[in-house]
Scaffold this active site. Structure first.
Site, mmCIF file in Angstrom:
data_model
loop_
_atom_site.group_PDB
_atom_site.id
_atom_site.type_symbol
_atom_site.label_atom_id
_atom_site.label_comp_id
_atom_site.label_asym_id
_atom_site.label_seq_id
_atom_site.Cartn_x
_atom_site.Cartn_y
_atom_site.Cartn_z
ATOM 1 N N SER A 1 37.119 58.575 77.219
ATOM 2 C CA SER A 1 37.710 57.803 76.110
ATOM 3 C C SER A 1 36.687 56.799 75.611
ATOM 4 O O SER A 1 35.832 56.327 76.381
ATOM 5 C CB SER A 1 38.949 57.052 76.597
ATOM 6 O OG SER A 1 39.366 56.116 75.616
ATOM 7 N N TYR B 1 42.750 51.489 82.716
ATOM 8 C CA TYR B 1 42.587 52.809 82.091
ATOM 9 C C TYR B 1 41.135 52.996 81.645
ATOM 10 O O TYR B 1 40.525 54.039 81.904
ATOM 11 C CB TYR B 1 43.548 52.909 80.903
ATOM 12 C CG TYR B 1 43.335 54.079 79.979
ATOM 13 C CD1 TYR B 1 43.801 55.351 80.300
ATOM 14 C CD2 TYR B 1 42.684 53.905 78.747
ATOM 15 C CE1 TYR B 1 43.617 56.417 79.431
ATOM 16 C CE2 TYR B 1 42.497 54.964 77.873
ATOM 17 C CZ TYR B 1 42.965 56.217 78.218
ATOM 18 O OH TYR B 1 42.790 57.275 77.357
HETATM 19 N N1 LIG Z 1 45.176 59.878 72.047
HETATM 20 C C1 LIG Z 1 44.046 59.187 72.048
HETATM 21 O O1 LIG Z 1 43.760 58.434 71.105
HETATM 22 C C2 LIG Z 1 43.078 59.310 73.190
HETATM 23 C C3 LIG Z 1 41.877 58.591 73.094
HETATM 24 C C4 LIG Z 1 40.963 58.691 74.110
HETATM 25 C C5 LIG Z 1 41.214 59.488 75.199
HETATM 26 N N2 LIG Z 1 42.379 60.172 75.291
HETATM 27 C C6 LIG Z 1 42.589 61.013 76.474
HETATM 28 O O2 LIG Z 1 42.844 62.332 76.062
HETATM 29 C C7 LIG Z 1 43.595 63.003 77.059
HETATM 30 C C8 LIG Z 1 44.787 63.690 76.414
HETATM 31 O O3 LIG Z 1 45.618 62.693 75.865
HETATM 32 P P1 LIG Z 1 46.483 62.929 74.551
HETATM 33 O O4 LIG Z 1 45.969 62.025 73.510
HETATM 34 O O5 LIG Z 1 46.600 64.376 74.261
HETATM 35 O O6 LIG Z 1 47.854 62.303 75.067
HETATM 36 P P2 LIG Z 1 49.325 62.897 75.146
HETATM 37 O O7 LIG Z 1 49.667 63.561 73.866
HETATM 38 O O8 LIG Z 1 50.147 61.755 75.633
HETATM 39 O O9 LIG Z 1 49.212 64.046 76.280
HETATM 40 C C9 LIG Z 1 48.929 63.694 77.609
HETATM 41 C C10 LIG Z 1 48.882 64.928 78.462
HETATM 42 O O10 LIG Z 1 48.614 64.504 79.824
HETATM 43 C C11 LIG Z 1 49.678 64.930 80.657
HETATM 44 N N3 LIG Z 1 50.095 63.913 81.609
HETATM 45 C C12 LIG Z 1 50.552 62.661 81.330
HETATM 46 N N4 LIG Z 1 50.961 62.060 82.462
HETATM 47 C C13 LIG Z 1 50.769 62.962 83.478
HETATM 48 C C14 LIG Z 1 51.004 62.940 84.866
HETATM 49 N N5 LIG Z 1 51.559 61.883 85.492
HETATM 50 N N6 LIG Z 1 50.659 64.031 85.593
HETATM 51 C C15 LIG Z 1 50.097 65.101 85.007
HETATM 52 N N7 LIG Z 1 49.879 65.203 83.681
HETATM 53 C C16 LIG Z 1 50.209 64.137 82.933
HETATM 54 C C17 LIG Z 1 50.867 65.199 79.744
HETATM 55 O O11 LIG Z 1 51.675 66.182 80.355
HETATM 56 P P3 LIG Z 1 53.293 66.117 80.332
HETATM 57 O O12 LIG Z 1 53.720 65.677 78.967
HETATM 58 O O13 LIG Z 1 53.678 67.549 80.646
HETATM 59 O O14 LIG Z 1 53.703 65.166 81.407
HETATM 60 C C18 LIG Z 1 50.195 65.684 78.461
HETATM 61 O O15 LIG Z 1 49.963 67.063 78.503
HETATM 62 C C19 LIG Z 1 43.980 61.942 78.096
HETATM 63 O O16 LIG Z 1 43.099 62.006 79.189
HETATM 64 C C20 LIG Z 1 43.798 60.654 77.328
HETATM 65 O O17 LIG Z 1 43.539 59.577 78.188
HETATM 66 C C21 LIG Z 1 43.323 60.102 74.292
#
Ligand SMILES: NC(=O)c1ccc[n+]([C@@H]2O[C@H](COP(=O)([O-])OP(=O)(O)OC[C@H]3O[C@@H](n4cnc5c(N)ncnc54)[C@H](OP(=O)(O)O)[C@@H]3O)[C@@H](O)[C@H]2O)c1
Length: 257
Positions: free
Chosen positions: A149, A163
């Site tokens: 991130s 985080y």
């Molecule tokens: N969105 C952003 O702006 C952003 C920015 C930088 C980095 N990221 C990173 O990108 C990655 C994907 O995030 P996203 O933006 O796609 O967020 P998201 O839409 O909230 O999706 C998160 C994913 O992680 C899984 N997850 C959450 N809690 C979990 C747990 N306790 N155990 C196992 N799996 C879990 C969820 O699975 P379930 O729903 O099935 O529980 C979901 O598939 C993450 O590592 C996040 O930190 C996101």
């Protein structure tokens, strides 16, 4: 004329957190690129994971769902156990599952939440890689992409410091694992999203916070799940054959290094 072999043909990919957001987009993009089989990890969102599987199958790939809560050591161990023999079949590993879980400033952070944030974002990536990478190394081929991130570089927004620290660990994993595994034909890199317009920020940020990010972004918009997924596919492809141990920032120019 001899048909060109698709570089992803016959490949098995494991994408964690593939039920929603970036992970779901990455699973679909890898299937579209030609992967034969997708192992779709999910935790709470079983129905969404089924939808990812449906989209993957529509693109001609096989899809299997594997559940597991990765926010505890027990859950990580359980997921690795349920991977079983499939761990040796993974050609592409995308360690994407992650979450802020809850905003908590210094004084508000409990030991329990600290451990959950670290386990979900960092420990899970380490131990899932530990289960998969030796088999890649034995074959002399494999690709691993961690999802870091922008917070790893900025220290994160208010209440996101732990985080951010977990994501900084993930970026360090990308470099250290790359150094260890590259001599065995396994490439490790990370992608570092900025602010993606998806459930993550719908849950953890206000519209005002997101509008402020857009104003600071040269491209004038937030990132999409597909923006990040396409860079993941690039890192998995032969086009990135000489890219090792990098964390690629994908954020529309919001943060440049
Ligand atoms: N969105 C952003 O702006 C952003 C920015 C930088 C980095 N990221 C990173 O990108 C990655 C994907 O995030 P996203 O933006 O796609 O967020 P998201 O839409 O909230 O999706 C998160 C994913 O992680 C899984 N997850 C959450 N809690 C979990 C747990 N306790 N155990 C196992 N799996 C879990 C969820 O699975 P379930 O729903 O099935 O529980 C979901 O598939 C993450 O590592 C996040 O930190 C996101």
């Amino acid at each position: 004329m001899v048909a060109m072999r698709n570089e992803f043909e016959g490949r098995t990919a494991l994408v964690t957190g593939a039920s929603r957001g970036i992970g779901a987009a990455a699973a679909v993009a890898l299937a579209r690129a030609g992967c034969a089989r997708m192992l779709i990890h999910y935790s709470a969102s079983f129905e969404a994971a089924q939808e990812t599987a449906r989209r993957v199958r529509e693109l001609g790939a096989e899809a299997e769902l594997i559940g597991g809560d990765l926010s505890t050591e027990e859950g990580i161990r359980g997921f690795v156990d349920s991977l079983g023999g499939r761990a040796r079949e993974v050609d592409i590993l995308v360690n994407n599952a992650g979450s802020l879980l809850r905003r908590a400033k210094l004084a508000e952070m409990s030991y329990e939440l600290y451990n959950q944030v670290m386990d979900l974002n960092a420990k899970s990536a380490w131990f899932i890689t530990q289960a998969v990478a030796p088999h890649m190394a034995a074959r002399g081929a494999g690709v691993i992409v961690h999802v870091s991130s922008i917070a790893a570089r900025t220290g994160g927004g208010i209440g996101a410091t732990v985080y951010a620290a977990a994501k900084a660990a993930v970026s360090a994993f990308a470099r250290g694992m790359a150094r260890e595994l590259a001599p065995h034909g396994v490439r490790v890199n990370a992608v570092s999203p900025g602010t993606v317009d998806n459930d993550f920020h719908a849950r953890f940020s206000t519209r005002e916070m997101l509008d402020a990010v857009v104003r600071q972004t040269p491209q004038g918009r937030l990132s999409t799940n597909e923006d990040i997924a396409d860079v993941i596919v690039f890192l998995c492809s032969d086009a990135a054959r000489n890219v090792i141990g990098q964390t690629i920032e994908v954020n529309g120019g919001m943060f440049m290094i």
